[in-house]
Design a protein around this motif. Structure first.
Motif, PDB file in Angstrom:
ATOM      1  N   ALA A  68     -35.015  -9.056 -99.302  1.00  0.00           N
ATOM      2  CA  ALA A  68     -35.565  -8.730-100.624  1.00  0.00           C
ATOM      3  C   ALA A  68     -34.822  -7.555-101.238  1.00  0.00           C
ATOM      4  N   SER A  69     -34.581  -6.517-100.469  1.00  0.00           N
ATOM      5  CA  SER A  69     -33.879  -5.347-101.007  1.00  0.00           C
ATOM      6  C   SER A  69     -32.455  -5.708-101.413  1.00  0.00           C
ATOM      7  N   ARG A  70     -31.795  -6.532-100.608  1.00  0.00           N
ATOM      8  CA  ARG A  70     -30.444  -6.981-100.952  1.00  0.00           C
ATOM      9  C   ARG A  70     -30.466  -7.784-102.250  1.00  0.00           C
ATOM     10  N   SER A  71     -31.427  -8.682-102.364  1.00  0.00           N
ATOM     11  CA  SER A  71     -31.536  -9.514-103.568  1.00  0.00           C
ATOM     12  C   SER A  71     -31.839  -8.674-104.805  1.00  0.00           C
ATOM     13  N   LEU A  72     -32.671  -7.658-104.643  1.00  0.00           N
ATOM     14  CA  LEU A  72     -32.995  -6.793-105.775  1.00  0.00           C
ATOM     15  C   LEU A  72     -31.755  -6.064-106.281  1.00  0.00           C
ATOM     16  N   LEU A  73     -30.899  -5.670-105.369  1.00  0.00           N
ATOM     17  CA  LEU A  73     -29.710  -4.905-105.759  1.00  0.00           C
ATOM     18  C   LEU A  73     -28.537  -5.783-106.172  1.00  0.00           C
ATOM     19  N   ASP A  74     -28.431  -6.968-105.599  1.00  0.00           N
ATOM     20  CA  ASP A  74     -27.237  -7.800-105.803  1.00  0.00           C
ATOM     21  C   ASP A  74     -27.422  -8.963-106.773  1.00  0.00           C
ATOM     22  N   THR A  75     -28.646  -9.189-107.235  1.00  0.00           N
ATOM     23  CA  THR A  75     -28.880 -10.315-108.136  1.00  0.00           C
ATOM     24  C   THR A  75     -29.700  -9.857-109.335  1.00  0.00           C
ATOM     25  N   ASP A  76     -29.787 -10.715-110.309  1.00  0.00           N
ATOM     26  CA  ASP A  76     -30.644 -10.470-111.474  1.00  0.00           C
ATOM     27  C   ASP A  76     -31.933 -11.270-111.390  1.00  0.00           C
ATOM     28  N   LEU A  77     -32.226 -11.829-110.228  1.00  0.00           N
ATOM     29  CA  LEU A  77     -33.446 -12.602-110.060  1.00  0.00           C
ATOM     30  C   LEU A  77     -34.663 -11.711-110.293  1.00  0.00           C
ATOM     31  N   SER A  78     -35.705 -12.296-110.844  1.00  0.00           N
ATOM     32  CA  SER A  78     -36.943 -11.535-111.027  1.00  0.00           C
ATOM     33  C   SER A  78     -37.570 -11.277-109.656  1.00  0.00           C
ATOM     34  N   VAL A  79     -38.452 -10.303-109.629  1.00  0.00           N
ATOM     35  CA  VAL A  79     -39.151  -9.990-108.379  1.00  0.00           C
ATOM     36  C   VAL A  79     -39.950 -11.194-107.902  1.00  0.00           C
ATOM     37  N   VAL A  80     -40.569 -11.908-108.812  1.00  0.00           N
ATOM     38  CA  VAL A  80     -41.353 -13.088-108.434  1.00  0.00           C
ATOM     39  C   VAL A  80     -40.443 -14.159-107.838  1.00  0.00           C
ATOM     40  N   ARG A  99     -43.887  -2.072-100.605  1.00  0.00           N
ATOM     41  CA  ARG A  99     -44.226  -0.657-100.770  1.00  0.00           C
ATOM     42  C   ARG A  99     -44.353   0.040 -99.412  1.00  0.00           C
ATOM     43  N   LEU A 100     -44.889  -0.656 -98.425  1.00  0.00           N
ATOM     44  CA  LEU A 100     -44.994  -0.076 -97.081  1.00  0.00           C
ATOM     45  C   LEU A 100     -43.609   0.243 -96.500  1.00  0.00           C
ATOM     46  N   TYR A 101     -42.644  -0.620 -96.761  1.00  0.00           N
ATOM     47  CA  TYR A 101     -41.296  -0.436 -96.225  1.00  0.00           C
ATOM     48  C   TYR A 101     -40.476   0.583 -97.005  1.00  0.00           C
ATOM     49  N   TYR A 102     -40.566   0.545 -98.323  1.00  0.00           N
ATOM     50  CA  TYR A 102     -39.652   1.327 -99.152  1.00  0.00           C
ATOM     51  C   TYR A 102     -40.333   2.422 -99.979  1.00  0.00           C
ATOM     52  N   ASP A 103     -41.642   2.550 -99.866  1.00  0.00           N
ATOM     53  CA  ASP A 103     -42.405   3.591-100.548  1.00  0.00           C
ATOM     54  C   ASP A 103     -42.232   3.567-102.068  1.00  0.00           C
ATOM     55  N   CYS A 104     -42.021   2.392-102.610  1.00  0.00           N
ATOM     56  CA  CYS A 104     -41.938   2.197-104.063  1.00  0.00           C
ATOM     57  C   CYS A 104     -42.107   0.706-104.353  1.00  0.00           C
ATOM     58  N   THR A 105     -42.279   0.380-105.617  1.00  0.00           N
ATOM     59  CA  THR A 105     -42.391  -1.028-105.986  1.00  0.00           C
ATOM     60  C   THR A 105     -40.988  -1.651-105.999  1.00  0.00           C
ATOM     61  N   PRO A 106     -40.902  -2.963-105.962  1.00  0.00           N
ATOM     62  CA  PRO A 106     -39.587  -3.608-106.048  1.00  0.00           C
ATOM     63  C   PRO A 106     -38.824  -3.223-107.320  1.00  0.00           C
ATOM     64  N   ASN A 107     -39.513  -3.132-108.458  1.00  0.00           N
ATOM     65  CA  ASN A 107     -38.835  -2.749-109.699  1.00  0.00           C
ATOM     66  C   ASN A 107     -38.320  -1.316-109.650  1.00  0.00           C
ATOM     67  N   GLU A 108     -39.103  -0.418-109.074  1.00  0.00           N
ATOM     68  CA  GLU A 108     -38.647   0.970-108.913  1.00  0.00           C
ATOM     69  C   GLU A 108     -37.426   1.016-107.993  1.00  0.00           C
ATOM     70  N   TYR A 109     -37.465   0.244-106.928  1.00  0.00           N
ATOM     71  CA  TYR A 109     -36.353   0.183-105.981  1.00  0.00           C
ATOM     72  C   TYR A 109     -35.076  -0.277-106.682  1.00  0.00           C
ATOM     73  N   ARG A 110     -35.204  -1.285-107.487  1.00  0.00           N
ATOM     74  CA  ARG A 110     -34.055  -1.839-108.202  1.00  0.00           C
ATOM     75  C   ARG A 110     -33.441  -0.809-109.162  1.00  0.00           C
ATOM     76  N   THR A 111     -34.249  -0.033-109.812  1.00  0.00           N
ATOM     77  CA  THR A 111     -33.728   0.914-110.805  1.00  0.00           C
ATOM     78  C   THR A 111     -33.278   2.239-110.213  1.00  0.00           C
ATOM     79  N   LYS A 112     -33.807   2.622-109.056  1.00  0.00           N
ATOM     80  CA  LYS A 112     -33.437   3.933-108.523  1.00  0.00           C
ATOM     81  C   LYS A 112     -32.284   3.916-107.539  1.00  0.00           C
ATOM     82  N   THR A 113     -31.839   2.733-107.132  1.00  0.00           N
ATOM     83  CA  THR A 113     -30.693   2.690-106.196  1.00  0.00           C
ATOM     84  C   THR A 113     -29.476   2.118-106.830  1.00  0.00           C
TER      85      THR A 113
END
Length: 113
Positions: A68-80, A99-113
């Motif tokens: 999921a984290s790889r997909s968030l960073l490497d693709t434009d796919l929606s979180v859903v 959130r348990l793994y990364y301490d943020c939402t998927p959208n926050e993860y995508r924008t902050k890394t």
């Protein structure tokens, strides 16, 4: 001198399970894993935990979150879309686990890394 040959077989089986889980990259049921590996699911879990210190379920969850984290960073796919691609059927549950793994939402993860 006593030599326990079963531990070598267990190590091979544990490695086989791990390779199978690493390459799947989507949600697998315990039935799918036991069918693919041709062993009882409880036995597989016991061997895997002995060698890797995690249950098969917990290890799978790590694999899914990495994908999921790889997909968030490497693709434009929606979180859903990512949620469904890795096999979660409930986006709310996915958000919770993420959130348990990364301490943020998927959208926050995508924008902050």
């Amino acid at each position: 001198m006593y030599v326990d040959l079963s531990s070598g077989k267990e190590a091979i089986l544990a490695g086989d399970i791990r390779r199978f889980l690493d390459t799947a990259k989507h949600h697998l049921t315990s039935e799918e894993i036991s069918h693919r590996m041709n062993f009882n699911g409880d036995y597989l879990n016991r061997i895997f935990k002995k060698w890797y210190g995690l249950s098969v379920k917990d290890y799978c969850q790590q694999v899914y979150m990495k994908e999921a984290s790889r997909s968030l960073l490497d693709t434009d796919l929606s979180v859903v879309e990512i949620t469904y691609r890795i096999g979660f059927v409930n986006p709310t549950h996915f958000y919770h686990i993420f959130r348990l793994y990364y301490d943020c939402t998927p959208n926050e993860y995508r924008t902050k890394t």
